[in-house]
Scaffold this active site. Structure first.
Site, PDB file in Angstrom:
ATOM      1  N   CYS A  99     -20.237  54.718 -23.668  1.00  0.00           N
ATOM      2  CA  CYS A  99     -20.327  53.267 -23.460  1.00  0.00           C
ATOM      3  C   CYS A  99     -21.411  52.925 -22.440  1.00  0.00           C
ATOM      4  O   CYS A  99     -21.526  51.769 -22.024  1.00  0.00           O
ATOM      5  CB  CYS A  99     -18.976  52.707 -23.012  1.00  0.00           C
ATOM      6  SG  CYS A  99     -18.352  53.423 -21.466  1.00  0.00           S
ATOM      7  N   CYS A 144     -12.326  30.988 -25.851  1.00  0.00           N
ATOM      8  CA  CYS A 144     -13.432  31.918 -25.670  1.00  0.00           C
ATOM      9  C   CYS A 144     -13.879  32.372 -27.046  1.00  0.00           C
ATOM     10  O   CYS A 144     -13.061  32.876 -27.827  1.00  0.00           O
ATOM     11  CB  CYS A 144     -12.994  33.106 -24.820  1.00  0.00           C
ATOM     12  SG  CYS A 144     -14.224  34.417 -24.695  1.00  0.00           S
TER      13      CYS A 144
END
Length: 463
Positions: free
Chosen positions: A412, A163
């Site tokens: 966030c 990844c």
């Protein structure tokens, strides 16, 4: 009014913006349509997949006029994996999209007529291999063991071995566990039947220390070939300092269970942000991008404007990461967190750093903070770092009642930040400036630090 499209229709559309999830957004006969992988400025052909009263979703069939910012994704499974949403966009454009997301949230949700100063997003010099934690589900497909991340909106595992946004050590650890599980016939978990052994592999890597923790999440206590796993993983992963079995036998989407069994090494690893060392256990909350975490915390310090004389309150303090980072500039730091285990981590982190002028308490902030006030504790600066759902109004009222000189809000989720900023504005706090920080390159997420102060009337209502 009846929607102008039905499921299965093929339409042409000009994309005029991006949603908070990274999808392209456009209007078809005045009707809003969301299309994944489409970019602002593009002319596309799409097939309608879902129709609601006020909007529809589509699947892109063809790009008729591509946007200049479109780029070739580096990851071969990008379009199938749900981990990233913006790899097909140049990094410069990603940062522009994220800043616009924050601006839009303050205008639409916060109700600001005059724009709040939202600074350009602070991006990364190298926006790859930044994640210090991988949580990889294991499963079966066609009788074969697979491991990877879920496809967007599903529990279908996209099998992969690397990844691009993960630290390479994380990828290596997952590959080794995958290889050994295949060789020795360790069965992966089947969530439909609640059978199988290996549910997830979680890997945590300390960027500053190089220390690695590998957590094998199992469906019950049984772990076949346990001693062989320890031996082989120690050989293959020389940086591994901790190997843990986490037992999760519940039917749940929650990754970690409540019980850990140390298979080898230490129960924790360590990492550093700036000069502060943090102890990390399997359940510890620790920002996943340590490079940008320092940028984020430096911005918190900048807005807090500490001189060494201030009393600081760190609300939703978790393992004390922000409070301890600010401690060298404060007279005293008080931290409050509802998760008792996180507070124990915070106290331990304070101890290993020799930081004595801190107090960490387990409990609800709206209950703990009034008690501090009764004790004569008056904060100069309050820092809040809530989960995605934002702050409870009772907590915000408590913050206002504490009469801080400055409030620093770490978020966030721009939508809940804008909602809470509006609530605070109605109670005498103005948002002076917002600094977005790109903690999660190639995804649609953006972190923000907002600087707020009381303005106009004093908080007791006097001029």
């Amino acid at each position: 009014m009846k929607p102008p499209v039905t499921t299965g229709d093929i339409i042409e559309l000009t994309v005029t913006g991006q949603s908070h999830t990274g999808d392209g957004v456009g209007k078809y006969e005045g009707f809003t349509v969301f299309v994944p992988l489409a970019l602002t400025g593009e002319r596309i052909r799409a097939k309608i997949t879902k129709v609601k009263k006020t909007y529809a979703h589509g699947r892109m069939l063809e790009i008729l006029e591509p946007a200049p910012a479109r780029t070739e994704p580096a990851c071969p499974v990008f379009e199938r994996c749900g981990g990233c949403q913006l790899q097909h966009v140049s990094y410069e454009e990603q940062l522009r999209i994220k800043r616009q997301q924050v601006i839009d949230s303050f205008q639409r949700i916060g109700g600001w007529e005059e724009p709040v100063p939202v600074l350009p997003v602070i991006g990364m010099q190298d926006p790859w291999a930044y994640r210090n934690k991988a949580q990889v589900p294991f499963g079966l497909r066609g009788g074969e063991l697979v491991a990877g991340f879920y496809a967007a909106g599903t529990h279908t595992i996209v099998d992969m071995d690397t990844c691009g946004i993960q630290h390479p050590d994380n990828d290596q650890a997952v590959r080794e566990v995958k290889r050994l599980a295949k060789e020795w016939g360790i069965s992966p978990y089947d969530e439909k039947n609640h059978r199988g052994v290996l549910r997830h592999v979680m890997v945590r890597t300390g960027f500053a220390t190089g220390e690695m923790m590998v957590v094998l999440v199992t469906n019950g206590k049984r772990l076949p070939h346990r001693e062989m796993l320890v031996t082989e993983l120690r050989k293959a992963l020389p940086r591994m300092k901790s190997l843990v079995q986490n037992i999760n036998d519940r039917r749940t989407n929650v990754i970690l269970g409540r019980k850990n069994r140390l298979l080898w090494g230490e129960p924790v690893i360590r990492d550093r942000i700036g000069s502060v060392t943090y102890v990390i256990s399997p359940q510890s909350f620790f920002q996943v991008n340590p490079v940008q975490t320092r940028v984020l915390y430096d911005q918190v310090r900048r807005y807090a404007r500490l001189t060494g004389r201030e009393i600081v309150m760190d609300v939703y303090c978790g393992a004390g990461t922000i409070g301890l980072y600010l401690a060298d500039g404060a007279a005293w730091v008080y931290g409050v967190e509802s998760v008792a285990e996180a507070v124990e981590d915070a106290r331990r982190n304070a101890q290993i750093n020799g930081i004595e002028h801190v107090t960490f308490v387990a409990g609800k902030a709206e209950e703990v903070m009034p008690k501090w006030r009764e004790q004569g504790i008056r904060p100069d600066v309050i820092v809040v770092d809530p989960p995605r759902k934002g702050c409870d109004p009772v907590l915000l009222d408590t913050v206002v009642d504490m009469h801080p000189k400055r409030l620093v809000y770490v978020s966030c989720n721009p939508a809940t930040l804008a909602r809470d900023a509006r609530y605070l504005r109605e109670r005498g706090f103005e948002t002076r400036e917002v600094q977005p920080v790109d903690m999660f390159p190639h995804t649609s997420h953006v972190e923000c630090v907002a600087w707020m102060e009381p303005v106009g009337k004093t908080l007791d209502g006097n001029k």
